[in-house]
Design an enzyme around this catalytic site. Structure first.
Site, PDB file in Angstrom:
ATOM      1  N   GLY A 134       5.680   3.088   0.272  1.00 38.07           N
ATOM      2  CA  GLY A 134       6.453   3.939  -0.647  1.00 38.07           C
ATOM      3  C   GLY A 134       6.068   3.698  -2.088  1.00 38.07           C
ATOM      4  O   GLY A 134       4.892   3.615  -2.415  1.00 38.07           O
ATOM      5  N   SER A 169       0.863  -1.189   0.000  1.00 36.90           N
ATOM      6  CA  SER A 169       0.000   0.000   0.000  1.00 36.90           C
ATOM      7  C   SER A 169       0.892   1.230   0.000  1.00 36.90           C
ATOM      8  O   SER A 169       2.123   1.133   0.003  1.00 36.90           O
ATOM      9  CB  SER A 169      -0.894   0.004   1.235  1.00 36.90           C
ATOM     10  OG  SER A 169      -0.096   0.268   2.384  1.00 36.90           O
ATOM     11  N   LYS A 170       0.261   2.411   0.021  1.00 34.96           N
ATOM     12  CA  LYS A 170       1.028   3.652  -0.084  1.00 34.96           C
ATOM     13  C   LYS A 170       2.058   3.802   1.038  1.00 34.96           C
ATOM     14  O   LYS A 170       3.072   4.458   0.856  1.00 34.96           O
ATOM     15  CB  LYS A 170       0.078   4.847  -0.099  1.00 34.96           C
ATOM     16  CG  LYS A 170      -0.616   4.996  -1.446  1.00 34.96           C
ATOM     17  CD  LYS A 170      -1.596   6.133  -1.483  1.00 34.96           C
ATOM     18  CE  LYS A 170      -2.277   6.155  -2.850  1.00 34.96           C
ATOM     19  NZ  LYS A 170      -3.434   7.033  -2.866  1.00 34.96           N
ATOM     20  N   ARG A 171       1.790   3.175   2.177  1.00 35.24           N
ATOM     21  CA  ARG A 171       2.747   3.332   3.284  1.00 35.24           C
ATOM     22  C   ARG A 171       4.090   2.658   2.980  1.00 35.24           C
ATOM     23  O   ARG A 171       5.088   2.924   3.618  1.00 35.24           O
ATOM     24  CB  ARG A 171       2.157   2.806   4.592  1.00 35.24           C
ATOM     25  CG  ARG A 171       2.070   1.308   4.660  1.00 35.24           C
ATOM     26  CD  ARG A 171       1.686   0.790   6.044  1.00 35.24           C
ATOM     27  NE  ARG A 171       1.581  -0.651   6.002  1.00 35.24           N
ATOM     28  CZ  ARG A 171       0.512  -1.309   5.578  1.00 35.24           C
ATOM     29  NH1 ARG A 171      -0.549  -0.653   5.174  1.00 35.24           N
ATOM     30  NH2 ARG A 171       0.485  -2.626   5.565  1.00 35.24           N
TER      31      ARG A 171
END
Length: 470
Positions: A247, A243-245
């Site tokens: 990177g 996911s976006k966390r």
């Protein structure tokens, strides 16, 4: 390799954003499987969700595939543009008795589910219209539902997951055509894959449940069911779904981070697939070795350290001219100024040294600073410290010897070593001010490599500037 194998694979992204790194690996697996067997690799844009599909996202997907070097056969197919054909198949299933018109309203369906929940029964909707006489049908909006088998099993012989069995009483009569006449995704996928002649459906294992329902559509139409291979998703280093966390998620992010396409191809091929203990391999080897049996069942973990290590090996193996070409594409992707012809010539000449141990194009650019800059060289803070009065006087002593030297690496090194010995210094003590004079940076190729690339006149001019303190 059998050139007439008739194998056809496809990549079918939804154009709602960038080309995700997971999608890129799916595309790569399909490309490797088809290309390695002389088959076809097709591209279909699943753009039926009109609210979320954008031309910009489609362009980003195509650009990402092109950068990765994954060429497809023929034109990319738009799923949305084939809606009439999808509807035609739904009506054909109606005519064959494998589908039926369902006039139930959303309220009626919800009431059925609430009653089932209250009685502790399955909430799978069972339409009262399944076996009604068409003569009794009202003149009202309807959906077309698949008349799925109610008993028995639907079996997927999956090339990665093994034999997967679905009980038919756990599957409902899925909607194929909505009340406004538009096809559902589940129907569209099957019709498109059949019409495109797809023999192998290689996709993420989040589609495994879809495979059961889609198989029922194939069977209802009397079509050959393709070979399924559902591959585990990619997880982050923490073992959780990407996911976006975590990177960078898009292929373009990896290009902007300075990774060459070849190392991304190698890394993604190895992510969830293996051939013995081989880590570093060429495209030719990947095409020869890749098979569905080598795909693991467990989710693969993204490991950027491993990617960095592979990239260093790919830079070593890469042709200098090809490295320059990709460096220029990296500059364009990061909206940096393009190289001048002079800079290109110098970077190409220095490339063997610039590539050494580099892990991305950013590091190559940093090392190339000495040929990208022009006199007078402005040393950065660290380099300026190496140009103290003592060091500048040594550079003054070195100048006449460089003027008469034969311009070969060994003789230049010998001259510098001799001068260092006369001053009771190690060679490093001469190399530091020389590096500051030639590059103005502490990160660069060896000073003697730089002197060979710059040539006698430019080297002498830079040394003279530094010795004077300009």
């Amino acid at each position: 390799m059998n050139a007439t194998s008739g194998i056809v694979t496809r990549f079918a992204p939804s154009p709602t954003g960038f080309l995700h790194i997971g999608g890129a690996r799916t595309a790569l697996f399909n490309w490797l499987y088809a290309r390695g067997r002389g088959g076809k690799f097709l591209l279909r844009i699943e753009d039926t969700d009109r609210a979320r599909s954008t031309p910009e996202a489609t362009a980003a997907i195509l650009t990402g595939l092109e950068w990765l070097g994954l060429d497809w056969d023929g034109d990319a197919i738009s799923q949305f543009e084939r809606a009439d054909r999808h509807a035609e198949v739904a009506h054909e299933m109606l005519a064959r008795g494998h589908a039926y018109k369902c006039f139930a309203t959303q309220d009626e369906i919800e009431a059925f589910r609430e009653a089932a929940r209250a009685e502790g029964k399955s909430t799978l909707y069972q339409s009262p219209w399944r076996d009604t006489d068409p003569a009794t049908h009202p003149d009202a909006p309807y959906v077309v539902r698949l008349k799925a088998p109610r008993d028995g099993e639907t079996v997927i012989e999956d090339q990665v997951q093994g034999r997967v069995v679905f009980r038919n009483d756990q599957l409902d009569d899925m909607v194929c055509l909505r009340s406004d006449g538009t096809p559902t995704y589940m129907l569209a996928v099957v019709v498109d894959d059949h019409d495109m002649g797809v023999t192998h459906v290689i996709r993420g294992d989040d589609h495994l449940n879809n495979a059961a329902r889609q198989t029922q559509v194939y069977q209802a139409m009397g079509w050959d069911v393709p070979v399924f291979a559902h591959i585990p998703l990619i997880h982050g280093e923490d073992g959780k779904k990407l996911s976006k966390r975590h990177g960078a998620l898009g292929v373009e992010d990896y290009q902007k981070m300075g990774y060459p396409a070849a190392s991304i191809r190698n890394y993604l091929t190895r992510l969830g697939w293996s051939h013995g203990d081989d880590e570093f391999f060429s495209d030719a080897q990947a095409l020869e070795w890749f098979d569905l049996g080598g795909i693991g069942k467990a989710p693969a973990r993204l490991d950027l350290k491993k990617l960095d290590h592979l990239t260093a090996q790919h830079f070593t193996a890469m042709d200098d001219a090809a490295a320059l070409q990709e460096l220029e594409a990296f500059l364009a992707a990061t909206e940096a100024p393009a190289l001048t012809q002079r800079q290109r010539d110098h970077v190409l000449a220095a490339m063997p040294q610039l590539k050494e141990k580099a892990r991305n194009f950013g590091q190559i650019l940093e090392r190339a600073y000495f040929v990208l800059t022009e006199r007078p060289i402005e040393p950065d803070e660290k380099s300026a410290k190496a140009l103290d009065p003592v060091s500048r006087s040594i550079l003054n002593e070195l100048t006449p010897q460089l003027q008469t030297a034969s311009w070969e690496r060994e003789s230049l090194e010998a001259i510098a070593s001799e001068l260092a010995a006369q001053h009771g210094l190690g060679l490093g003590k001469i190399a530091q001010p020389l590096r500051a004079a030639l590059a103005g940076r502490t990160v660069s190729p060896s000073v003697f490599d730089m002197m060979m690339v710059l040539g006698r006149d430019e080297t002498l001019a830079r040394v003279a500037d530094a010795a004077k303190g300009h």
